[in-house]
Write a protein that holds these residues in place. Structure first.
Motif, mmCIF file in Angstrom:
data_model
loop_
_atom_site.group_PDB
_atom_site.id
_atom_site.type_symbol
_atom_site.label_atom_id
_atom_site.label_comp_id
_atom_site.label_asym_id
_atom_site.label_seq_id
_atom_site.Cartn_x
_atom_site.Cartn_y
_atom_site.Cartn_z
ATOM 1 N N LYS A 106 1.009 -0.914 0.046
ATOM 2 C CA LYS A 106 -0.129 -0.342 0.340
ATOM 3 C C LYS A 106 0.582 0.905 0.202
ATOM 4 C CE LYS A 106 -4.333 -1.468 2.334
ATOM 5 N NZ LYS A 106 -5.463 -1.806 3.390
ATOM 6 N N ALA A 107 2.207 1.419 0.603
ATOM 7 C CA ALA A 107 2.958 2.777 0.850
ATOM 8 C C ALA A 107 3.822 2.193 -0.316
ATOM 9 C CB ALA A 107 4.242 2.175 2.027
ATOM 10 N N GLU A 108 3.999 1.570 -1.051
ATOM 11 C CA GLU A 108 4.409 1.989 -2.317
ATOM 12 C C GLU A 108 3.414 2.125 -3.392
ATOM 13 O OE1 GLU A 108 7.367 -1.252 -1.401
ATOM 14 O OE2 GLU A 108 5.836 -2.149 -2.516
ATOM 15 N N ASP A 109 2.374 1.633 -3.624
ATOM 16 C CA ASP A 109 1.393 2.071 -4.191
ATOM 17 C C ASP A 109 1.027 3.587 -4.517
ATOM 18 O OD1 ASP A 109 1.149 -0.393 -5.262
ATOM 19 O OD2 ASP A 109 -1.164 -0.714 -4.217
ATOM 20 N N ILE A 110 1.002 3.812 -2.373
ATOM 21 C CA ILE A 110 1.036 6.011 -3.109
ATOM 22 C C ILE A 110 2.270 6.388 -3.260
ATOM 23 C CG2 ILE A 110 0.795 7.867 -0.787
ATOM 24 C CD1 ILE A 110 -0.794 5.658 0.503
ATOM 25 N N SER B 8 6.601 17.350 -3.607
ATOM 26 C CA SER B 8 6.643 15.736 -3.699
ATOM 27 C C SER B 8 6.611 14.821 -2.695
ATOM 28 C CB SER B 8 6.792 14.986 -5.078
ATOM 29 O OG SER B 8 8.528 15.264 -4.079
ATOM 30 N N ALA B 9 7.879 15.126 -1.928
ATOM 31 C CA ALA B 9 7.768 14.233 -0.614
ATOM 32 C C ALA B 9 6.955 14.429 0.435
ATOM 33 C CB ALA B 9 9.191 14.269 0.179
ATOM 34 N N LEU B 10 6.418 15.993 0.885
ATOM 35 C CA LEU B 10 5.702 15.862 1.802
ATOM 36 C C LEU B 10 4.323 15.417 1.859
ATOM 37 C CD1 LEU B 10 6.840 19.281 2.899
ATOM 38 C CD2 LEU B 10 6.751 17.414 4.377
ATOM 39 N N ASP B 11 4.372 15.533 0.042
ATOM 40 C CA ASP B 11 2.829 15.069 -0.430
ATOM 41 C C ASP B 11 1.760 13.310 0.040
ATOM 42 O OD1 ASP B 11 1.394 17.299 -0.991
ATOM 43 O OD2 ASP B 11 1.582 16.801 -3.475
ATOM 44 N N VAL B 12 4.223 12.852 -0.217
ATOM 45 C CA VAL B 12 3.455 11.695 -0.057
ATOM 46 C C VAL B 12 3.373 10.797 1.623
ATOM 47 C CG1 VAL B 12 5.198 8.901 0.403
ATOM 48 C CG2 VAL B 12 5.306 10.789 -1.979
ATOM 49 N N THR C 273 25.738 20.483 -15.983
ATOM 50 C CA THR C 273 24.334 20.018 -16.196
ATOM 51 C C THR C 273 23.941 20.156 -13.964
ATOM 52 O OG1 THR C 273 24.485 18.793 -17.843
ATOM 53 C CG2 THR C 273 22.449 18.318 -16.689
ATOM 54 N N PRO C 274 22.994 21.054 -14.218
ATOM 55 C CA PRO C 274 22.424 21.593 -12.375
ATOM 56 C C PRO C 274 21.607 20.631 -12.152
ATOM 57 C CG PRO C 274 20.931 23.552 -14.310
ATOM 58 C CD PRO C 274 22.310 22.034 -15.150
ATOM 59 N N ALA C 275 21.720 19.697 -11.399
ATOM 60 C CA ALA C 275 20.356 18.422 -10.906
ATOM 61 C C ALA C 275 20.430 18.702 -9.800
ATOM 62 C CB ALA C 275 20.883 17.117 -11.197
ATOM 63 N N SER C 276 18.721 18.547 -8.505
ATOM 64 C CA SER C 276 17.956 18.368 -7.684
ATOM 65 C C SER C 276 17.710 16.556 -7.687
ATOM 66 C CB SER C 276 17.637 19.657 -7.104
ATOM 67 O OG SER C 276 17.798 19.931 -6.158
ATOM 68 N N GLY C 277 17.802 16.544 -6.037
ATOM 69 C CA GLY C 277 16.991 15.206 -6.100
ATOM 70 C C GLY C 277 16.956 15.310 -4.379
ATOM 71 N N TYR C 278 16.401 14.025 -3.076
ATOM 72 C CA TYR C 278 16.129 13.594 -2.460
ATOM 73 C C TYR C 278 16.279 12.224 -2.346
ATOM 74 C CZ TYR C 278 11.231 13.086 -2.690
ATOM 75 O OH TYR C 278 10.218 12.821 -3.767
ATOM 76 N N ALA C 279 16.144 11.135 -1.143
ATOM 77 C CA ALA C 279 15.747 10.442 -1.205
ATOM 78 C C ALA C 279 15.359 10.004 0.106
ATOM 79 C CB ALA C 279 17.699 9.304 -1.314
ATOM 80 N N VAL C 280 14.406 8.625 0.136
ATOM 81 C CA VAL C 280 13.593 9.038 1.490
ATOM 82 C C VAL C 280 13.424 6.981 2.072
ATOM 83 C CG1 VAL C 280 11.547 9.203 2.504
ATOM 84 C CG2 VAL C 280 11.922 11.047 1.525
ATOM 85 N N GLY C 281 13.913 7.126 3.138
ATOM 86 C CA GLY C 281 13.938 5.903 4.146
ATOM 87 C C GLY C 281 12.693 4.752 4.070
ATOM 88 N N ILE C 282 12.072 4.388 3.499
ATOM 89 C CA ILE C 282 10.933 4.259 2.950
ATOM 90 C C ILE C 282 10.556 2.877 4.575
ATOM 91 C CG2 ILE C 282 9.303 2.389 2.884
ATOM 92 C CD1 ILE C 282 10.330 2.884 -0.577
ATOM 93 N N ASP C 283 12.079 2.214 5.326
ATOM 94 C CA ASP C 283 11.938 1.210 6.203
ATOM 95 C C ASP C 283 11.432 2.242 7.578
ATOM 96 O OD1 ASP C 283 13.818 -1.381 5.763
ATOM 97 O OD2 ASP C 283 13.342 0.096 4.358
ATOM 98 N N ARG C 284 11.909 2.754 7.152
ATOM 99 C CA ARG C 284 12.049 4.565 8.578
ATOM 100 C C ARG C 284 9.879 5.246 9.090
ATOM 101 N NH1 ARG C 284 17.581 7.678 9.797
ATOM 102 N NH2 ARG C 284 18.304 5.897 9.703
ATOM 103 N N LEU C 285 9.748 5.617 7.255
ATOM 104 C CA LEU C 285 8.299 5.640 7.366
ATOM 105 C C LEU C 285 7.554 4.641 7.930
ATOM 106 C CD1 LEU C 285 7.649 7.528 3.498
ATOM 107 C CD2 LEU C 285 8.134 8.203 5.919
ATOM 108 N N MET C 286 7.793 3.498 7.783
ATOM 109 C CA MET C 286 6.740 2.007 7.921
ATOM 110 C C MET C 286 7.035 2.816 9.718
ATOM 111 S SD MET C 286 5.992 0.622 4.849
ATOM 112 C CE MET C 286 4.604 0.009 5.496
#
Ligand code: ATP
Ligand code: MG
Length: 415
Positions: free
Chosen positions: A26-30, A150-154, A300-313
């Protein structure tokens, strides 16, 4: 019957059993749905890469490369490493596959397993999962704000409350020179007092000292990158903040928040949650305008992030999850079992989940199994039903049962 094994999953890895898997899916689907709403395109990358990629891209002086990588040699003596983070692979793919030819702006997301050799504890594992987004090609602070959103929305869609956003700017190679000089002269006399890691960082990666949890108190009066920003970086940070305001996003400026390498530029941010204890970082990211050039691409400029799903769980509200089943077959004899099997397969073709006994169990045991499986309907077939060309269809919730012709459309019509 008793079962025993001497084997256990390796420390720092996690077994996800069926009921828990429902929550994960469910979390991955979201996550997937939200990433697609932001027009991030999914990429998947290999479990291991050449060690050199991480040395260069994650950086020799980072904790990840220094202490945390699972590195091994293949039979040809090549050094390989299980991926500890996503950005290096994303950048490699971008360059290797000439994705820059597909448009000036590229938006990617991934959901991948990561591997780091760390001391396992709550929220810290040796194999864990991250989702991340990377936008390549735009220098705009608007993208940084969009990534944060986008991360806050998740988090919101997952019903997780209490995640806080910290932001900062670490400037660019131009303004950093002056800053690093001032920082080093501030730190010089304090060095004997600082931890071993900070002493190492002093020559390799001094900005990272600001990030040290052990020495936080001792360096609280240190100069911060924010005080040294050039006009361009200052304007970028102002814009970033104003876009966050515009989007109604609350933030805290943490002037000690850094990412230690030269190719990280301007915006940095992290998401934290106090409920996680000392592993309070849910995710983090920022701008890396210099990395792609450094990896051999054009500027080439770029920007990004990573979120730990285990911690979200760990933060997800507890909910009991159950599997259920549309149909379970109860057959009085083996011939009815075979006939029912055919019906189940036709129902599966129509999209229903179905199962049956395969061990010649008693009628009572078959009904018990239907209960255990949370079956919504039971199809009952015996000799009488076969003779008459019907089935008994039992609604398990209501306990009602009716006779229905042995015809797939008629059965579905009765549901
Ligand atoms: P930390 O300070 O907790 O070690 P980090 O700075 O190493 O985190 P990043 O490299 O920014 O973390 O990775 C992004 C996210 O991935 C983290 O915020 C965290 O949620 C998750 N993460 C990192 N390492 C682990 C781990 N060993 N186990 C589980 N999740 C992790
Ligand atoms: Mg770490």
């Amino acid at each position: 019957m008793s079962f025993k094994t001497n084997f256990q999953n390796v420390k720092g890895t996690k077994d996800i059993l069926p009921e828990e898997s429902i929550r994960w899916r469910k979390a991955e689907d979201i996550i997937r749905k939200k990433m697609m709403q932001y027009n991030f395109r999914e990429i998947r990358f290999p479990t291991f890469e050449s060690t050199e990629l991480f040395r260069k891209s994650t950086g020799e002086s980072t904790d990840i490369v220094k202490k945390e990588m699972f590195t091994f040699e293949d039979m040809g003596g090549r050094s390989l490493t299980l991926k500890p983070e996503g950005t290096p692979s994303v950048v490699r793919m971008f360059l290797q596959h000439g994705l820059f030819n597909k448009g000036v702006l590229q938006k990617f997301y991934y959901i991948e397993r990561m591997f780091r050799q760390e001391k396992p504890q709550k929220g810290r594992y040796r194999e864990f999962r991250q989702f991340g987004a990377e936008v390549i090609g735009s220098a705009s602070a608007e993208i940084d704000a969009e990534l944060v959103k986008s991360a806050l929305d998740v988090f919101e869609d997952l019903n997780i409350e209490g995640i806080k956003l910290n932001i900062n700017s670490i400037g660019c190679p131009v303004c950093r020179k002056d800053f690093i000089r001032k920082l080093k002269s501030f730190l010089k006399e304090k060095l004997p007092d600082l931890c071993e890691d900070c002493n190492r960082r002093y020559s390799e990666n001094p900005m990272r000292i600001l990030d040290c949890k052990k020495d936080k108190e001792k360096i609280k009066n240190a100069p911060f990158p924010l005080d040294f920003l050039c006009d361009d970086c200052k304007e970028h940070f102002e814009k970033f903040k104003s876009y966050l305001d515009y989007l109604g996003i609350k933030f805290n400026i943490d002037s000690g928040l850094v990412r230690g390498l030269d190719y990280y530029t301007k915006t940095v941010f992290e998401f934290v949650h106090p409920g996680l204890g000392s592993q309070n970082e849910v995710g983090g990211g920022g701008r890396y305008d210099e990395l792609i050039g450094f990896m051999g691409g054009g500027d080439t400029p770029a920007s990004g992030y990573a979120v730990g799903i285990d911690r979200l769980m760990l933060l997800l509200p507890e909910e009991e999850e159950k599997y259920d089943l549309d149909f379970y077959l109860v057959a009085f004899d083996s011939e009815s079992g075979l006939l029912g099997w055919k019906i189940l397969n036709e129902l599966r073709d129509k999209g229903y989940s179905c199962d049956k006994d395969t061990m010649n169990r008693s009628i009572k045991a078959q009904f018990r199994e239907a209960d255990r499986q949370n079956a919504k309907w039971v199809i009952i077939i015996g000799e009488d039903e076969r003779d008459k060309g019907v089935i008994q269809l039992k609604n398990m919730d209501k306990g009602e049962q009716k006779e229905v012709p042995m015809d797939i459309e008629k059965i579905i019509g009765e549901l």
